[in-house]
Each structure stands twice: as C-alpha cells, then as structure tokens.
Design a protein around this motif. Structure first.
Motif, PDB file in Angstrom:
ATOM      1  N   ASP A  30      59.479  13.449 -14.985  1.00 20.49           N
ATOM      2  CA  ASP A  30      58.164  14.068 -14.931  1.00 20.49           C
ATOM      3  C   ASP A  30      57.084  12.989 -14.896  1.00 20.49           C
ATOM      4  N   GLY A  31      56.140  13.128 -13.992  1.00 23.67           N
ATOM      5  CA  GLY A  31      55.053  12.162 -13.868  1.00 23.67           C
ATOM      6  C   GLY A  31      54.182  12.073 -15.098  1.00 23.67           C
ATOM      7  N   GLY A  32      54.251  13.058 -15.984  1.00 20.28           N
ATOM      8  CA  GLY A  32      53.451  13.030 -17.200  1.00 20.28           C
ATOM      9  C   GLY A  32      53.777  11.859 -18.094  1.00 20.28           C
ATOM     10  N   LEU A  33      54.952  11.329 -17.949  1.00 21.46           N
ATOM     11  CA  LEU A  33      55.325  10.184 -18.774  1.00 21.46           C
ATOM     12  C   LEU A  33      54.552   8.933 -18.392  1.00 21.46           C
ATOM     13  N   VAL A  34      54.092   8.853 -17.153  1.00 24.98           N
ATOM     14  CA  VAL A  34      53.420   7.649 -16.687  1.00 24.98           C
ATOM     15  C   VAL A  34      51.992   7.929 -16.229  1.00 24.98           C
ATOM     16  N   ASP A  35      51.812   8.963 -15.427  1.00 21.88           N
ATOM     17  CA  ASP A  35      50.511   9.223 -14.806  1.00 21.88           C
ATOM     18  C   ASP A  35      50.341  10.718 -14.600  1.00 21.88           C
ATOM     19  N   ASN A  36      50.066  11.423 -15.682  1.00 15.04           N
ATOM     20  CA  ASN A  36      50.015  12.880 -15.602  1.00 15.04           C
ATOM     21  C   ASN A  36      48.746  13.419 -14.933  1.00 15.04           C
ATOM     22  N   LEU A  37      47.738  12.605 -14.780  1.00 12.48           N
ATOM     23  CA  LEU A  37      46.558  12.968 -13.984  1.00 12.48           C
ATOM     24  C   LEU A  37      46.347  11.841 -12.970  1.00 12.48           C
ATOM     25  N   PRO A  38      47.031  11.877 -11.840  1.00 14.45           N
ATOM     26  CA  PRO A  38      47.011  10.753 -10.902  1.00 14.45           C
ATOM     27  C   PRO A  38      45.717  10.633 -10.080  1.00 14.45           C
ATOM     28  N   VAL A  39      44.606  10.522 -10.787  1.00 15.86           N
ATOM     29  CA  VAL A  39      43.305  10.392 -10.139  1.00 15.86           C
ATOM     30  C   VAL A  39      43.260   9.118  -9.302  1.00 15.86           C
ATOM     31  N   ASP A  40      43.890   8.052  -9.785  1.00 11.80           N
ATOM     32  CA  ASP A  40      43.875   6.788  -9.047  1.00 11.80           C
ATOM     33  C   ASP A  40      44.533   6.935  -7.675  1.00 11.80           C
ATOM     34  N   VAL A  41      45.520   7.793  -7.576  1.00 16.55           N
ATOM     35  CA  VAL A  41      46.218   8.003  -6.303  1.00 16.55           C
ATOM     36  C   VAL A  41      45.283   8.648  -5.282  1.00 16.55           C
ATOM     37  N   VAL A  42      44.574   9.682  -5.685  1.00 17.20           N
ATOM     38  CA  VAL A  42      43.679  10.348  -4.728  1.00 17.20           C
ATOM     39  C   VAL A  42      42.443   9.507  -4.435  1.00 17.20           C
ATOM     40  N   ARG A  43      41.988   8.732  -5.400  1.00 17.55           N
ATOM     41  CA  ARG A  43      40.862   7.824  -5.136  1.00 17.55           C
ATOM     42  C   ARG A  43      41.261   6.794  -4.075  1.00 17.55           C
ATOM     43  N   ALA A  44      42.504   6.315  -4.137  1.00 16.99           N
ATOM     44  CA  ALA A  44      42.995   5.350  -3.148  1.00 16.99           C
ATOM     45  C   ALA A  44      43.042   5.957  -1.748  1.00 16.99           C
ATOM     46  N   MET A  45      43.061   7.286  -1.674  1.00 14.17           N
ATOM     47  CA  MET A  45      43.057   7.973  -0.380  1.00 14.17           C
ATOM     48  C   MET A  45      41.641   8.063   0.195  1.00 14.17           C
ATOM     49  N   GLY A  46      40.649   7.655  -0.595  1.00 15.90           N
ATOM     50  CA  GLY A  46      39.279   7.637  -0.108  1.00 15.90           C
ATOM     51  C   GLY A  46      38.485   8.899  -0.331  1.00 15.90           C
ATOM     52  N   VAL A  47      38.903   9.736  -1.241  1.00 15.85           N
ATOM     53  CA  VAL A  47      38.157  10.986  -1.468  1.00 15.85           C
ATOM     54  C   VAL A  47      36.819  10.707  -2.145  1.00 15.85           C
ATOM     55  N   ASP A  48      35.864  11.612  -1.932  1.00 20.26           N
ATOM     56  CA  ASP A  48      34.540  11.480  -2.539  1.00 20.26           C
ATOM     57  C   ASP A  48      34.436  12.207  -3.868  1.00 20.26           C
ATOM     58  N   ARG A  49      35.218  13.269  -4.009  1.00 24.98           N
ATOM     59  CA  ARG A  49      35.147  14.089  -5.219  1.00 24.98           C
ATOM     60  C   ARG A  49      36.558  14.482  -5.615  1.00 24.98           C
ATOM     61  N   VAL A  50      36.847  14.362  -6.909  1.00 30.81           N
ATOM     62  CA  VAL A  50      38.172  14.689  -7.424  1.00 30.81           C
ATOM     63  C   VAL A  50      38.074  15.961  -8.259  1.00 30.81           C
ATOM     64  N   ILE A  51      38.997  16.877  -8.028  1.00 36.40           N
ATOM     65  CA  ILE A  51      39.110  18.075  -8.854  1.00 36.40           C
ATOM     66  C   ILE A  51      40.355  17.880  -9.712  1.00 36.40           C
ATOM     67  N   VAL A  52      40.161  17.786 -11.015  1.00 40.84           N
ATOM     68  CA  VAL A  52      41.240  17.516 -11.963  1.00 40.84           C
ATOM     69  C   VAL A  52      41.515  18.775 -12.776  1.00 40.84           C
ATOM     70  N   VAL A  53      42.767  19.158 -12.864  1.00 48.33           N
ATOM     71  CA  VAL A  53      43.158  20.297 -13.692  1.00 48.33           C
ATOM     72  C   VAL A  53      44.033  19.759 -14.814  1.00 48.33           C
TER      73      VAL A  53
END
Length: 75
Positions: A4-27
């Motif tokens: 499970d990704g929760g063990l390392v990066d349960n909110l992978p905001v850095d991944v989507v930021r690296a994709m160049g997004v302007d706004r992140v929606i985090v749940v």
C-alpha cells in the motif's frame, strides 16, 4: 513486492506536481487513532504505530499545499 502506498506516500502530491498541474485536489481519507482501550495486543500496537507514521507524513504533505489547492476530508 508491492505494498500500500500509504506506507511511503499516501498523498502523492509531489507526483502530480511533477506532471505540471496548477491546482491539486487532495482527498484525505486517513482514519483516526485507536483509543487506548483497544491497544491490547502486539498487532494493535503495530497498527497504531503505522497509523501515527502515516499521519505524520500526511500532515507534512497537507502543510505544503498552496492557496489554490483543494483539500477534502470526508467523514
């Protein structure tokens, strides 16, 4: 092995930021800690420790959100 990704990066905001997004929606669907009365076995204590570590990482990620980002915490 995959876990499970929760063990390392349960909110992978850095991944989507690296994709160049302007706004992140985090749940954030993390759960609360167990009450002390339920910490009555080594497994329960181990799960609590994992939850604490995951919550620390989640809090760090949320603290880095910008003004244009959206955080949703469902009940």
């Amino acid at each position: 092995l995959m876990v499970d990704g929760g063990l390392v990066d349960n909110l992978p905001v850095d991944v989507v930021r690296a994709m160049g997004v302007d706004r992140v929606i985090v749940v954030d669907v993390s759960g609360p800690l167990m009450p002390e009365s339920e910490l009555n076995s080594p497994i329960a204590v181990s799960l609590q420790m994992i939850t604490v570590l995951m919550q620390q990482r989640t809090d760090q990620t949320i603290a880095g959100l910008g003004a244009d980002d959206l955080l949703i915490r469902p009940d």
